[in-house]
Design an enzyme around this catalytic site. Structure first.
Site, PDB file in Angstrom:
ATOM      1  CB  CYS A   1      -0.869  -0.017   1.315  1.00 15.41           C
ATOM      2  SG  CYS A   1      -2.047   1.462   1.340  1.00 15.41           S
TER       3      CYS A   1
ATOM      4  CB  CYS B   1      -0.606   2.362   4.137  1.00 14.11           C
ATOM      5  SG  CYS B   1      -2.518   1.661   3.328  1.00 14.11           S
ATOM      6  CG  ASP B   2       3.056   1.271   4.418  1.00 14.50           C
ATOM      7  OD1 ASP B   2       2.632   1.688   5.585  1.00 14.50           O
ATOM      8  OD2 ASP B   2       3.219  -0.028   4.130  1.00 14.50           O
TER       9      ASP B   2
END
Length: 305
Positions: free
Chosen positions: A135, A138-139
């Site tokens: 992701c 997300c990261d």
């Protein structure tokens, strides 16, 4: 019908736990079924979650445990099990489990989620959360100023590469074919990025590193130095038991909008398993709340009018 549950929730990730909290606060008799003991979904695999409002830089496992504790403190009941048959009745649903158990319920909220497809190469599991991510949204921020690779050729991979190109010094887009499945406009934007290098007909063979990822090896013998590898080769919704039960789209996701309402009355879907554009913790939590409210309204209209 007094022996029936009001709500049977399948899955105890953020969507399922949010649905359980809202159902319990509405006075509904709810039971959460999870295949893993004290499981909290994919969030537990994240070393750090930095985009959940009000809780920056929290460990994914800790956030999942906080969700679980909230539901437990409200008195939500949990049970281990794998649901494999969903049967619609005149006055609700009967859900059959792999161990032979059957549970009668007025409504079902299905929150079994979706799993990221794996590359299946050496080092992938070893470095998951330590340089291997599924992701970029997300990261990606953790790789600001670093070198990364995105593996895949669809819209998700192209979008991930564009997103990372604004954060990272260098982004390699690695695709096993010459042509991309994603939008041509995305490809053109990437070709115009000075810090993006597109490698086609390139197949990863190994992810290497020490404490974290240091390189991505390709089958043609090349070694690409990177700090992070973002795998974007698709998702697999966990909807096999729903074939013939509710309407699914071509990719296997449950067709449902923000209300969670599906093609079958009394059956709701929430979280990564339903059709939507953004699959994040925050949207899963929202989905669970909406599905629980929809279930409450359904129960009131059908069973208590």
């Amino acid at each position: 019908m007094d022996d029936k549950l009001d709500v049977l929730i399948i899955g105890s990730g953020p969507a399922g736990l949010s649905a359980a909290v809202y159902a319990k606060r509405a006075g509904l008799n709810a039971l959460v079924i999870e295949k893993e003991y004290r499981g909290t979904g994919q969030i537990a695999e994240s070393d750090q979650v930095d985009n959940y409002l009000g809780l920056p830089k929290i460990n994914g496992y800790d956030l999942g445990e906080a969700f679980l504790k909230h539901a437990q403190e409200l008195g939500v009941q949990f049970q281990e099990g794998v649901a494999d048959i969903f049967q619609k009745n005149e006055d609700g649903w009967t859900v059959h489990f792999a161990d032979g158990q059957a549970i009668n319920t007025k409504t079902v909220i299905y929150c079994a989620g979706a799993a990221h497809r794996r590359l299946g190469v050496e080092g992938e599991e070893e470095f998951a959360g330590k340089g291997v991510s599924y992701c970029a949204v997300c990261d990606g921020a953790f790789y600001r100023g670093k070198e990364t690779a995105v593996i895949g050729g669809g819209d998700t991979a192209l979008g991930d590469a564009l997103y990372l190109s604004d954060l990272c010094d260098k982004v390699y887009l690695i695709h096993r074919r010459e042509q991309f499945r994603g939008a041509a406009s995305f490809v053109q934007q990437l070709r115009e990025k000075e810090n993006v290098e597109i490698l086609t007909s390139a197949v990863p063979s190994k992810i290497v590193g020490e404490q974290t990822v240091t390189a991505l090896e390709l089958k043609d013998g090349r070694s690409i130095p990177v700090n992070g590898a973002f795998v974007a080769v698709g998702m697999q919704p966990q909807t096999e038991p729903l074939l013939g039960v509710v309407d699914l789209d071509e990719a296997g996701y449950v067709i449902a909008d923000e209300t969670g309402i599906t093609s079958e009355p009394g059956f709701f879907a929430a979280g990564d398993v339903r059709t939507k554009a953004l699959r994040q913790v925050v949207t899963a939590v929202s989905d669970g709340a909406n599905a629980a409210v929809s279930a409450m309204e359904y129960i009131r209209n059908i069973f208590y009018e």
